[in-house]
Design a protein around this motif. Structure first.
Motif, PDB file in Angstrom:
ATOM      1  N   ARG A   3      22.480  12.396  30.202  1.00  0.00           N
ATOM      2  CA  ARG A   3      21.187  12.687  30.053  1.00  0.00           C
ATOM      3  C   ARG A   3      20.732  13.097  28.641  1.00  0.00           C
ATOM      4  NH1 ARG A   3      20.255  18.057  33.514  1.00  0.00           N
ATOM      5  NH2 ARG A   3      21.651  19.384  32.908  1.00  0.00           N
ATOM      6  N   PRO A   4      19.646  12.979  28.089  1.00  0.00           N
ATOM      7  CA  PRO A   4      19.293  13.513  26.556  1.00  0.00           C
ATOM      8  C   PRO A   4      19.870  14.741  26.374  1.00  0.00           C
ATOM      9  CG  PRO A   4      17.604  12.334  27.704  1.00  0.00           C
ATOM     10  CD  PRO A   4      18.635  12.601  28.766  1.00  0.00           C
ATOM     11  N   TRP A   5      20.320  15.216  25.107  1.00  0.00           N
ATOM     12  CA  TRP A   5      20.394  16.405  24.631  1.00  0.00           C
ATOM     13  C   TRP A   5      19.412  17.290  24.740  1.00  0.00           C
ATOM     14  CZ3 TRP A   5      25.380  17.662  24.055  1.00  0.00           C
ATOM     15  CH2 TRP A   5      26.335  16.840  23.584  1.00  0.00           C
ATOM     16  N   PRO A   6      19.114  18.413  25.255  1.00  0.00           N
ATOM     17  CA  PRO A   6      18.292  19.291  25.169  1.00  0.00           C
ATOM     18  C   PRO A   6      17.629  19.497  23.844  1.00  0.00           C
ATOM     19  CG  PRO A   6      19.743  20.244  26.658  1.00  0.00           C
ATOM     20  CD  PRO A   6      20.441  19.200  25.817  1.00  0.00           C
ATOM     21  N   ASP A   7      16.541  19.706  23.799  1.00  0.00           N
ATOM     22  CA  ASP A   7      16.046  19.825  22.152  1.00  0.00           C
ATOM     23  C   ASP A   7      16.572  20.935  21.390  1.00  0.00           C
ATOM     24  OD1 ASP A   7      14.349  17.972  22.483  1.00  0.00           O
ATOM     25  OD2 ASP A   7      12.479  19.223  23.031  1.00  0.00           O
ATOM     26  N   ASP A   8      16.845  22.235  21.859  1.00  0.00           N
ATOM     27  CA  ASP A   8      17.451  23.257  21.289  1.00  0.00           C
ATOM     28  C   ASP A   8      18.876  22.835  20.700  1.00  0.00           C
ATOM     29  OD1 ASP A   8      18.305  23.280  23.986  1.00  0.00           O
ATOM     30  OD2 ASP A   8      18.486  25.431  23.895  1.00  0.00           O
ATOM     31  N   ILE A   9      19.788  22.224  21.711  1.00  0.00           N
ATOM     32  CA  ILE A   9      20.865  21.803  20.980  1.00  0.00           C
ATOM     33  C   ILE A   9      21.175  20.666  20.362  1.00  0.00           C
ATOM     34  CG2 ILE A   9      23.219  20.606  22.117  1.00  0.00           C
ATOM     35  CD1 ILE A   9      22.730  22.086  24.650  1.00  0.00           C
ATOM     36  N   ARG A  10      20.082  19.733  20.474  1.00  0.00           N
ATOM     37  CA  ARG A  10      20.048  18.744  19.570  1.00  0.00           C
ATOM     38  C   ARG A  10      19.546  19.163  18.073  1.00  0.00           C
ATOM     39  NH1 ARG A  10      19.486  13.686  18.630  1.00  0.00           N
ATOM     40  NH2 ARG A  10      19.509  12.911  20.675  1.00  0.00           N
ATOM     41  N   ASN A  11      18.646  20.158  18.099  1.00  0.00           N
ATOM     42  CA  ASN A  11      18.350  20.902  16.814  1.00  0.00           C
ATOM     43  C   ASN A  11      19.267  21.635  16.003  1.00  0.00           C
ATOM     44  OD1 ASN A  11      15.713  19.571  17.033  1.00  0.00           O
ATOM     45  ND2 ASN A  11      14.844  21.459  18.295  1.00  0.00           N
ATOM     46  N   ALA A  12      20.242  22.353  16.930  1.00  0.00           N
ATOM     47  CA  ALA A  12      21.141  22.989  16.240  1.00  0.00           C
ATOM     48  C   ALA A  12      22.141  22.094  15.853  1.00  0.00           C
ATOM     49  CB  ALA A  12      21.877  24.009  17.334  1.00  0.00           C
ATOM     50  N   ILE A  13      22.441  21.009  16.436  1.00  0.00           N
ATOM     51  CA  ILE A  13      23.614  20.256  16.024  1.00  0.00           C
ATOM     52  C   ILE A  13      22.962  19.431  14.506  1.00  0.00           C
ATOM     53  CG2 ILE A  13      24.680  17.780  16.444  1.00  0.00           C
ATOM     54  CD1 ILE A  13      24.746  18.679  19.439  1.00  0.00           C
ATOM     55  N   VAL A  14      21.666  19.102  14.812  1.00  0.00           N
ATOM     56  CA  VAL A  14      21.207  18.494  13.331  1.00  0.00           C
ATOM     57  C   VAL A  14      21.279  19.412  12.348  1.00  0.00           C
ATOM     58  CG1 VAL A  14      19.229  17.480  12.270  1.00  0.00           C
ATOM     59  CG2 VAL A  14      19.652  16.763  14.607  1.00  0.00           C
ATOM     60  N   SER A  15      21.049  20.832  12.555  1.00  0.00           N
ATOM     61  CA  SER A  15      20.997  21.923  11.508  1.00  0.00           C
ATOM     62  C   SER A  15      22.224  21.887  10.844  1.00  0.00           C
ATOM     63  CB  SER A  15      20.612  22.950  12.039  1.00  0.00           C
ATOM     64  OG  SER A  15      19.197  23.179  12.295  1.00  0.00           O
ATOM     65  N   PHE A  16      23.255  21.744  11.724  1.00  0.00           N
ATOM     66  CA  PHE A  16      24.802  22.007  11.281  1.00  0.00           C
ATOM     67  C   PHE A  16      24.972  20.578  10.535  1.00  0.00           C
ATOM     68  CE2 PHE A  16      29.044  20.353  12.437  1.00  0.00           C
ATOM     69  CZ  PHE A  16      29.942  21.475  11.772  1.00  0.00           C
ATOM     70  N   SER A  17      24.411  19.548  10.702  1.00  0.00           N
ATOM     71  CA  SER A  17      24.932  18.338   9.890  1.00  0.00           C
ATOM     72  C   SER A  17      23.463  17.614   9.683  1.00  0.00           C
ATOM     73  CB  SER A  17      25.752  17.317  10.683  1.00  0.00           C
ATOM     74  OG  SER A  17      26.844  18.049  11.015  1.00  0.00           O
ATOM     75  N   PRO A  18      22.806  18.078   8.884  1.00  0.00           N
ATOM     76  CA  PRO A  18      21.263  17.448   8.556  1.00  0.00           C
ATOM     77  C   PRO A  18      21.346  15.876   8.080  1.00  0.00           C
ATOM     78  CG  PRO A  18      21.919  19.256   6.870  1.00  0.00           C
ATOM     79  CD  PRO A  18      22.991  19.081   7.778  1.00  0.00           C
ATOM     80  N   SER A  19      22.559  15.578   7.512  1.00  0.00           N
ATOM     81  CA  SER A  19      22.624  14.070   7.252  1.00  0.00           C
ATOM     82  C   SER A  19      22.814  13.061   8.157  1.00  0.00           C
ATOM     83  CB  SER A  19      23.603  13.806   6.163  1.00  0.00           C
ATOM     84  OG  SER A  19      25.094  14.252   6.575  1.00  0.00           O
ATOM     85  N   LEU A  20      22.926  13.621   9.526  1.00  0.00           N
ATOM     86  CA  LEU A  20      23.134  12.720  10.780  1.00  0.00           C
ATOM     87  C   LEU A  20      22.227  11.654  10.925  1.00  0.00           C
ATOM     88  CD1 LEU A  20      23.876  15.443  13.416  1.00  0.00           C
ATOM     89  CD2 LEU A  20      25.452  13.764  12.429  1.00  0.00           C
ATOM     90  N   MET A  21      22.570  10.363  11.100  1.00  0.00           N
ATOM     91  CA  MET A  21      21.832   9.164  11.526  1.00  0.00           C
ATOM     92  C   MET A  21      21.644   9.247  12.667  1.00  0.00           C
ATOM     93  SD  MET A  21      23.873   6.326   9.323  1.00  0.00           S
ATOM     94  CE  MET A  21      23.711   5.391  10.547  1.00  0.00           C
ATOM     95  N   HIS A  22      20.250   9.233  13.210  1.00  0.00           N
ATOM     96  CA  HIS A  22      19.861   9.376  14.793  1.00  0.00           C
ATOM     97  C   HIS A  22      19.987   7.897  15.143  1.00  0.00           C
ATOM     98  CE1 HIS A  22      18.530  13.365  14.785  1.00  0.00           C
ATOM     99  NE2 HIS A  22      18.189  13.229  13.637  1.00  0.00           N
ATOM    100  N   SER A  23      20.499   7.875  16.244  1.00  0.00           N
ATOM    101  CA  SER A  23      20.608   6.472  16.812  1.00  0.00           C
ATOM    102  C   SER A  23      20.345   6.508  18.270  1.00  0.00           C
ATOM    103  CB  SER A  23      22.301   5.926  16.798  1.00  0.00           C
ATOM    104  OG  SER A  23      23.070   6.775  17.521  1.00  0.00           O
ATOM    105  N   SER A  24      20.267   5.289  18.835  1.00  0.00           N
ATOM    106  CA  SER A  24      20.211   5.277  20.445  1.00  0.00           C
ATOM    107  C   SER A  24      21.627   5.625  20.972  1.00  0.00           C
ATOM    108  CB  SER A  24      19.996   3.844  20.826  1.00  0.00           C
ATOM    109  OG  SER A  24      20.901   2.684  20.577  1.00  0.00           O
ATOM    110  N   ASP A  25      21.469   6.061  22.208  1.00  0.00           N
ATOM    111  CA  ASP A  25      22.500   6.645  22.856  1.00  0.00           C
ATOM    112  C   ASP A  25      23.653   5.724  22.768  1.00  0.00           C
ATOM    113  OD1 ASP A  25      23.289   7.540  26.519  1.00  0.00           O
ATOM    114  OD2 ASP A  25      24.037   8.279  24.458  1.00  0.00           O
ATOM    115  N   MET A  26      24.894   6.252  22.588  1.00  0.00           N
ATOM    116  CA  MET A  26      26.230   5.500  21.973  1.00  0.00           C
ATOM    117  C   MET A  26      27.193   5.040  23.183  1.00  0.00           C
ATOM    118  SD  MET A  26      27.490   7.272  18.513  1.00  0.00           S
ATOM    119  CE  MET A  26      27.014   9.112  19.456  1.00  0.00           C
ATOM    120  N   VAL A  27      26.970   6.132  24.382  1.00  0.00           N
ATOM    121  CA  VAL A  27      27.435   5.901  25.475  1.00  0.00           C
ATOM    122  C   VAL A  27      26.902   5.889  26.727  1.00  0.00           C
ATOM    123  CG1 VAL A  27      29.585   6.849  26.840  1.00  0.00           C
ATOM    124  CG2 VAL A  27      29.612   7.065  24.498  1.00  0.00           C
ATOM    125  N   SER A  28      26.783   5.031  27.626  1.00  0.00           N
ATOM    126  CA  SER A  28      25.972   5.234  28.736  1.00  0.00           C
ATOM    127  C   SER A  28      26.458   6.055  29.635  1.00  0.00           C
ATOM    128  CB  SER A  28      26.289   3.690  29.460  1.00  0.00           C
ATOM    129  OG  SER A  28      26.213   2.605  28.604  1.00  0.00           O
TER     130      SER A  28
END
Length: 144
Positions: free
Chosen positions: A119-144
């Protein structure tokens, strides 16, 4: 980059006095768990018990470079290389300084523990991960 230290203890070593390779997997797992608690700001206890979620490892590869010995202090580093809709690719390395002991790549998947489906990352977790690594490339789900 997230960093934690691990003292190589007797419990980590085989009869030759070097780290038994499955113990490295335990060290990687502890690094991921500490990263979630300290930088993503959510503990595994909260993920598993309050959110009815989990973040199992879907894939793991490790390249070993040189042995670690009893009494050494390893620096375990973790970085996020890619963030998907419900997964994250992480890179982890260990060294006591400049001498690389291993490098690993792992993919975590955020799942619901009621049906064990991603299931998708909750917004708070996604935002924290992106804050940790702001250069992340967003992509479609990598694993079903």
């Amino acid at each position: 980059m997230f960093r934690r230290q691990e003292l190589v203890r007797f419990q980590h070593c085989d009869p030759a006095g070097i780290v038994f390779y499955p113990r490295y997997v335990e060290m990687i797992d502890a690094t991921v768990e500490d990263w979630f608690a300290e930088l993503v700001d959510i503990s595994f206890a909260d993920i598993h018990c309050k959110m009815n979620s989990a973040v199992p490892v879907a894939s793991l590869s490790i390249d070993f470079h040189s042995p670690s010995r009893l009494g050494e202090v390893l620096h375990l580093d973790l970085a996020v290389s890619r963030l998907g809709n419900s997964s994250a690719k992480l890179l982890s390395t260990a060294s006591p300084g400049d001498n690389l002991r291993f490098e690993s790549k792992l993919t975590l998947v955020h799942i619901n523990t009621e049906d064990y489906k991603s299931r998708p990352w909750p917004d708070d977790i996604r935002n924290a991960i992106v804050s940790f690594s702001p250069s992340l490339m967003h992509s479609s789900d990598m694993v079903s």
